[in-house]
Scaffold this motif. Structure first.
Motif, PDB file in Angstrom:
ATOM      1  N   GLY A  10      82.885 -33.158 -27.614  1.00  0.00           N
ATOM      2  CA  GLY A  10      83.430 -32.019 -26.894  1.00  0.00           C
ATOM      3  C   GLY A  10      83.826 -32.336 -25.475  1.00  0.00           C
ATOM      4  O   GLY A  10      84.625 -31.612 -24.885  1.00  0.00           O
ATOM      5  N   PHE A  15      84.355 -38.677 -26.020  1.00  0.00           N
ATOM      6  CA  PHE A  15      85.546 -39.197 -26.690  1.00  0.00           C
ATOM      7  C   PHE A  15      85.574 -40.723 -26.604  1.00  0.00           C
ATOM      8  O   PHE A  15      85.938 -41.412 -27.564  1.00  0.00           O
ATOM      9  CB  PHE A  15      86.827 -38.631 -26.069  1.00  0.00           C
ATOM     10  CG  PHE A  15      86.870 -37.125 -25.970  1.00  0.00           C
ATOM     11  CD1 PHE A  15      86.269 -36.334 -26.930  1.00  0.00           C
ATOM     12  CD2 PHE A  15      87.511 -36.508 -24.904  1.00  0.00           C
ATOM     13  CE1 PHE A  15      86.304 -34.949 -26.840  1.00  0.00           C
ATOM     14  CE2 PHE A  15      87.558 -35.132 -24.799  1.00  0.00           C
ATOM     15  CZ  PHE A  15      86.953 -34.346 -25.762  1.00  0.00           C
ATOM     16  N   HIS A  37      85.721 -31.298 -32.838  1.00  0.00           N
ATOM     17  CA  HIS A  37      85.901 -31.197 -31.387  1.00  0.00           C
ATOM     18  C   HIS A  37      85.560 -29.766 -30.994  1.00  0.00           C
ATOM     19  O   HIS A  37      86.246 -28.823 -31.385  1.00  0.00           O
ATOM     20  CB  HIS A  37      87.354 -31.529 -31.044  1.00  0.00           C
ATOM     21  CG  HIS A  37      87.680 -31.537 -29.575  1.00  0.00           C
ATOM     22  ND1 HIS A  37      86.812 -31.101 -28.601  1.00  0.00           N
ATOM     23  CD2 HIS A  37      88.807 -31.934 -28.914  1.00  0.00           C
ATOM     24  CE1 HIS A  37      87.369 -31.231 -27.411  1.00  0.00           C
ATOM     25  NE2 HIS A  37      88.582 -31.740 -27.571  1.00  0.00           N
ATOM     26  N   SER A  47      91.197 -34.259 -22.498  1.00  0.00           N
ATOM     27  CA  SER A  47      90.888 -34.279 -23.923  1.00  0.00           C
ATOM     28  C   SER A  47      91.937 -35.036 -24.735  1.00  0.00           C
ATOM     29  O   SER A  47      91.710 -36.163 -25.167  1.00  0.00           O
ATOM     30  CB  SER A  47      90.750 -32.843 -24.445  1.00  0.00           C
ATOM     31  OG  SER A  47      90.549 -32.816 -25.818  1.00  0.00           O
ATOM     32  N   PRO A  59      90.886 -34.710 -34.655  1.00  0.00           N
ATOM     33  CA  PRO A  59      89.740 -33.972 -35.192  1.00  0.00           C
ATOM     34  C   PRO A  59      90.143 -33.121 -36.395  1.00  0.00           C
ATOM     35  O   PRO A  59      91.198 -32.484 -36.404  1.00  0.00           O
ATOM     36  CB  PRO A  59      89.313 -33.089 -34.016  1.00  0.00           C
ATOM     37  CG  PRO A  59      89.863 -33.749 -32.801  1.00  0.00           C
ATOM     38  CD  PRO A  59      91.133 -34.400 -33.226  1.00  0.00           C
ATOM     39  N   ARG A  62      88.880 -28.174 -34.768  1.00  0.00           N
ATOM     40  CA  ARG A  62      88.913 -27.878 -33.335  1.00  0.00           C
ATOM     41  C   ARG A  62      88.365 -26.470 -33.136  1.00  0.00           C
ATOM     42  O   ARG A  62      88.962 -25.493 -33.606  1.00  0.00           O
ATOM     43  CB  ARG A  62      90.346 -27.965 -32.794  1.00  0.00           C
ATOM     44  CG  ARG A  62      90.884 -29.390 -32.681  1.00  0.00           C
ATOM     45  CD  ARG A  62      92.288 -29.389 -32.110  1.00  0.00           C
ATOM     46  NE  ARG A  62      92.822 -30.723 -31.897  1.00  0.00           N
ATOM     47  CZ  ARG A  62      92.743 -31.404 -30.751  1.00  0.00           C
ATOM     48  NH1 ARG A  62      92.153 -30.828 -29.718  1.00  0.00           N
ATOM     49  NH2 ARG A  62      93.250 -32.602 -30.641  1.00  0.00           N
ATOM     50  N   SER A 101      77.687 -29.580 -26.197  1.00  0.00           N
ATOM     51  CA  SER A 101      78.171 -29.922 -27.536  1.00  0.00           C
ATOM     52  C   SER A 101      77.139 -30.758 -28.285  1.00  0.00           C
ATOM     53  O   SER A 101      76.951 -30.599 -29.503  1.00  0.00           O
ATOM     54  CB  SER A 101      79.487 -30.692 -27.440  1.00  0.00           C
ATOM     55  OG  SER A 101      80.482 -29.936 -26.794  1.00  0.00           O
TER      56      SER A 101
END
Length: 345
Positions: A10, A15, A37, A47, A59, A62, A101
């Motif tokens: 997240g 990432f 995500h 992002s 992803p 989302r 997250s």
């Protein structure tokens, strides 16, 4: 038998870590991955650019959840992740680091009795005022597989009674740095854009709530960076939360070389060419070491104590740097493949 792995990410640092592990999963027979995500970092510069630059599969889900207080955000994520887990039926859920997250993904999995693999398990700042510290402690205590970057992390888990499923795999951020540095040298022209010279500038980042939520603290941080800029340019990629708070308080950035959030390749190029790093980020402390750049951590504690012990990092209000030595426990750039093999076994 193919094992199905569901990855929850997240935020920007996740990432980067997930990119390394996703590549390893794709290259390991018997594993397949579904990525979720949460949307905690939703700005394209925070992002989408990372998925493009780091070769991360788009992803599958989302959730577009961001904003609000910590409890509200975590609760909304928990409610949205649960039906995804029920539909996807993964054999493992992977979570990274210490964000909302991370905790939401781990809680959702635990309540459905799905085993959790925590990448960067065992890190401790011993400051429970930090939301990140609470997230990482709770996540460790409900995880089945603890994927530790350092021996200190293993020791911290042992002190809390966690000894099963604990592995020293090395640091996936080192894997990511090795992958990105070569690409960045060819693809990034950030130094030319900012008109700074190799090894003649510093890099600064500020985003922790401890520094951004207090007007007095944020003013102190910016004043500190201005003093550093008296001797060399300080490139300051501005986090959206820091920008919003500074604008509301009327805090100016005179004397600093400002830019918006930068992609991972641009940041890798900036770090590689810097003479110093000033940050409150956990990940950037290590990345500075990977590029062999001294770092000053603008906090009162750090999770990455070995960077201080080996002379590559220091706390801004603490003692000066000690004699520099190499750090051997971050591994050889193959941490992600060790993680994939553990998930397969």
């Amino acid at each position: 038998m193919t094992r199905r792995v569901l990855t929850v990410v997240g935020a920007r640092p996740q990432f980067v870590k997930a990119a390394a592990v996703s590549r390893a999963i794709r290259e390991t027979d018997g594993l397949t991955e579904v990525m979720v995500h949460t949307g905690q970092h939703f700005d394209a510069d925070m992002s989408d650019i990372f998925f493009d630059e780091l070769d991360i599969p788009a992803p599958a889900h989302r959730l577009e959840i961001h904003g609000g207080g910590h409890g509200e955000m975590t609760g909304r994520m928990l409610g949205a992740i649960e039906p995804v887990l029920i539909a996807e039926k993964p054999d493992w859920v992977i979570v990274y680091g210490d964000t909302n997250s991370t905790l939401a993904g781990a809680l959702a999995a635990a309540k459905l009795h799905i085993p959790i693999a925590h990448v960067e398990a065992g890190l401790r700042s011993f400051n429970r005022r930090m939301p990140e510290e609470v997230n990482r402690v709770l996540t460790d205590h409900i995880s089945s597989l603890h994927l530790c970057p350092t021996r200190a992390a293993i020791d911290s888990l042992a002190r809390e009674g966690i000894r099963d499923g604990v592995h020293h795999v090395g640091d996936v951020m080192y894997d990511a740095t090795l992958f990105a540095t070569g690409r960045a040298e060819k693809a990034s022209n950030i130094l030319d854009q900012l008109k700074v010279e190799h090894k003649k500038y510093g890099v600064a980042t500020v985003h922790r709530p401890d520094n951004t939520d207090s007007p007095e603290r944020l003013r102190f941080v910016i004043d500190y960076l201005r003093k550093q800029a008296a001797t060399q340019p300080i490139v300051f990629p501005l986090h959206p939360r820091t920008r919003q708070t500074a604008e509301r308080l009327g805090i100016a950035f005179d004397g600093l070389t400002m830019t918006g959030p930068v992609g991972y390749l641009d940041m890798a190029k900036l770090l590689h060419g810097a003479s110093a790093v000033f940050t409150d980020s956990g990940g950037l402390q290590k990345e500075a070491y990977f590029h062999r750049v001294p770092c000053v951590t603008m906090r009162d504690e750090t999770e990455w104590t070995e960077t201080v012990d080996h002379g590559w990092n220091r706390l801004w209000k603490g003692p000066d740097f000690v004699v520099r030595r190499d750090i051997d426990e971050y591994g050889d750039g193959r941490a992600a493949f060790r993680i994939a093999e553990l998930l397969k076994r």
